[in-house]
Design an enzyme around this catalytic site. Sequence first.
Site, mmCIF file in Angstrom:
data_model
loop_
_atom_site.group_PDB
_atom_site.id
_atom_site.type_symbol
_atom_site.label_atom_id
_atom_site.label_comp_id
_atom_site.label_asym_id
_atom_site.label_seq_id
_atom_site.Cartn_x
_atom_site.Cartn_y
_atom_site.Cartn_z
ATOM 1 N N PRO A 263 34.764 37.807 32.910
ATOM 2 C CA PRO A 263 35.881 38.353 33.701
ATOM 3 C C PRO A 263 35.400 39.567 34.490
ATOM 4 C CG PRO A 263 36.017 39.144 31.447
ATOM 5 C CD PRO A 263 34.792 38.250 31.507
ATOM 6 N N LEU A 268 41.575 41.348 27.328
ATOM 7 C CA LEU A 268 41.980 39.939 27.329
ATOM 8 C C LEU A 268 43.175 39.662 28.251
ATOM 9 C CD1 LEU A 268 41.379 37.129 25.930
ATOM 10 C CD2 LEU A 268 43.515 37.572 24.733
ATOM 11 N N HIS A 269 42.973 38.759 29.198
ATOM 12 C CA HIS A 269 44.057 38.310 30.063
ATOM 13 C C HIS A 269 43.852 36.831 30.374
ATOM 14 C CE1 HIS A 269 40.833 39.791 32.717
ATOM 15 N NE2 HIS A 269 41.167 38.779 33.498
ATOM 16 N N VAL A 270 44.980 36.168 30.657
ATOM 17 C CA VAL A 270 44.947 34.718 30.875
ATOM 18 C C VAL A 270 45.565 34.437 32.244
ATOM 19 C CG1 VAL A 270 45.799 32.503 30.002
ATOM 20 C CG2 VAL A 270 45.134 34.300 28.386
ATOM 21 N N HIS A 271 44.894 33.583 33.018
ATOM 22 C CA HIS A 271 45.353 33.238 34.365
ATOM 23 C C HIS A 271 46.258 32.006 34.294
ATOM 24 C CE1 HIS A 271 41.979 35.613 36.319
ATOM 25 N NE2 HIS A 271 41.556 35.499 35.071
HETATM 26 N N1 GTA Z 1 49.176 42.393 38.979
HETATM 27 O O1 GTA Z 1 46.453 45.934 39.808
HETATM 28 C C1 GTA Z 1 46.557 44.729 39.592
HETATM 29 C C2 GTA Z 1 45.444 43.829 39.511
HETATM 30 N N2 GTA Z 1 44.099 43.989 39.626
HETATM 31 C C3 GTA Z 1 43.371 45.219 39.893
HETATM 32 C C4 GTA Z 1 43.507 42.779 39.442
HETATM 33 N N3 GTA Z 1 44.441 41.867 39.203
HETATM 34 C C5 GTA Z 1 45.662 42.479 39.242
HETATM 35 N N4 GTA Z 1 46.900 41.976 39.058
HETATM 36 C C6 GTA Z 1 47.939 42.832 39.141
HETATM 37 N N5 GTA Z 1 47.771 44.172 39.384
HETATM 38 O O2 GTA Z 1 43.258 37.487 39.006
HETATM 39 C C7 GTA Z 1 44.233 40.468 38.901
HETATM 40 C C8 GTA Z 1 43.160 39.820 39.754
HETATM 41 C C9 GTA Z 1 42.618 38.719 38.848
HETATM 42 C C10 GTA Z 1 42.900 39.256 37.450
HETATM 43 C C11 GTA Z 1 41.624 39.686 36.784
HETATM 44 O O3 GTA Z 1 43.733 40.371 37.584
HETATM 45 O O4 GTA Z 1 43.679 39.320 40.961
HETATM 46 P P1 GTA Z 1 39.330 38.607 36.114
HETATM 47 O O5 GTA Z 1 39.049 39.788 35.229
HETATM 48 O O6 GTA Z 1 39.004 37.293 35.548
HETATM 49 O O7 GTA Z 1 38.579 38.937 37.443
HETATM 50 O O8 GTA Z 1 40.857 38.560 36.493
HETATM 51 P P2 GTA Z 1 38.399 38.172 38.805
HETATM 52 O O9 GTA Z 1 39.172 36.927 38.837
HETATM 53 O O10 GTA Z 1 36.962 38.122 39.134
HETATM 54 O O11 GTA Z 1 38.953 39.256 39.762
HETATM 55 P P3 GTA Z 1 39.385 39.108 41.196
HETATM 56 O O12 GTA Z 1 39.719 40.471 41.612
HETATM 57 O O13 GTA Z 1 40.423 38.088 41.230
HETATM 58 O O14 GTA Z 1 38.111 38.598 42.046
HETATM 59 C C12 GTA Z 1 37.765 37.239 42.273
HETATM 60 C C13 GTA Z 1 37.544 36.949 43.740
HETATM 61 O O15 GTA Z 1 38.819 36.724 44.337
HETATM 62 C C14 GTA Z 1 36.966 38.131 44.515
HETATM 63 O O16 GTA Z 1 35.574 38.188 44.503
HETATM 64 C C15 GTA Z 1 37.512 37.869 45.887
HETATM 65 O O17 GTA Z 1 36.681 36.976 46.599
HETATM 66 C C16 GTA Z 1 38.843 37.235 45.647
HETATM 67 N N6 GTA Z 1 39.963 38.191 45.772
HETATM 68 C C17 GTA Z 1 40.172 39.285 45.020
HETATM 69 N N7 GTA Z 1 41.298 39.916 45.372
HETATM 70 C C18 GTA Z 1 41.826 39.214 46.389
HETATM 71 C C19 GTA Z 1 42.985 39.377 47.195
HETATM 72 N N8 GTA Z 1 43.822 40.412 47.001
HETATM 73 N N9 GTA Z 1 43.226 38.472 48.152
HETATM 74 C C20 GTA Z 1 42.406 37.426 48.346
HETATM 75 N N10 GTA Z 1 41.289 37.212 47.607
HETATM 76 C C21 GTA Z 1 40.988 38.090 46.660
#
Ligand code: GTA
Length: 329
Positions: A263, A268-271
């Site tokens: 992650p 721990l978080h679930v999508h």
């Molecule tokens: N409600 O403040 C938040 C917050 N943050 C900081 C993260 N998340 C949040 N949700 C709320 N408030 O799905 C969410 C993220 C993610 C989850 C963490 O928590 O959106 P993870 O630990 O498994 O990490 O999940 P993950 O999935 O890698 O993180 P993230 O940020 O989703 O990045 C994956 C890819 O998605 C990035 O590399 C980028 O290409 C893309 N991405 C990220 N953010 C965005 C966006 N806002 N819009 C479009 N694409 C995005």
Amino acid sequence: RELGEEEINEFFPKIKKSKAHPESENGKGEHKITENTEESGNVLSKFETAAVLSDSAREKTVFVHGKISGQDAVVILEKTPIQKEVLSQIFSESRLKLQMKNDIYSTYQLQAPAHLNEIKTTVVFPATQKHIQKYQRQESFLLEETAEDYFSITLPYIQEQHFSVQWVYNILEKKAESERILFEDTDPKTGFVLLPDFKWNQKQVDDLYLIAISHLRDIKSLRDLTSEHLPLLQNILLKGQDLILSTFGLPRSKLRVYLHYQPSYYHLHVHFTHLGFDALGSGVERAHLIQDVIQNIQINPRFYQTRTLYFPVRADDGLLRKYREAGKM
Ligand code: GTA
């Protein structure tokens, strides 16, 4: 560095409590949409663009690095799906400029009214170097992590290099996004909070994206899960599915419910995503279906402490460097 309260207020003026209101009773359950009613001021008016980190014509996104008052920021702009409910408004209230006409074919530039023409915008400010790297387009490599590698290479690395999970604690402690919470089970061991992921604009269920965040704070990732956590995982799955069915009308057969390994945030978080939506990070190299995780642990309580796991890392990821230094790549 942490922002002081004054700076936060300058860039992010206080946002009033959002108004939750039930939306269309379309026989698919009550679609709850939260909408913020307050203008937040233009925090981006002082944004100075430094570089486009990545963009995608297909996803209709652009990730931009820049500065706000001398400090690093990342801005993500994303064109959102067209909602079926506003089609008639788009047709009747827009200006149409003919581009070309040929026999029965014609193309136009349609200028929709401003309120139907939003760009979803995410701001990370102040952004760390790690954020800037994360959003930069990069080549990926698949790492093979044995249980031994996890303890000797990955764990020490993530203990020293990780994104802050302050935003997670803010949600659990109702210091942020409290009005967006859709469901909470307060049990300290099996409880969790369910709310929209910040990637979802909540305008249409086609790209539904929620996250469930556990109240337990000591589970970093899949690697920490044992049979002790089965009640927690089952609780998240069942109550999450129930809530999504009653609120958004989506049955469990339409949901992809999974954990990421690795992650970005080690709490721990679930999508929960719509099965029909190709969410970023839902590929087999990173997403682990919660139903599979539960079964694997039922078969072997120490499944995730003993198995080799595979995951993608980006070219500039420090973890890849550590694996190379250890002669593992
Ligand atoms: N409600 O403040 C938040 C917050 N943050 C900081 C993260 N998340 C949040 N949700 C709320 N408030 O799905 C969410 C993220 C993610 C989850 C963490 O928590 O959106 P993870 O630990 O498994 O990490 O999940 P993950 O999935 O890698 O993180 P993230 O940020 O989703 O990045 C994956 C890819 O998605 C990035 O590399 C980028 O290409 C893309 N991405 C990220 N953010 C965005 C966006 N806002 N819009 C479009 N694409 C995005």
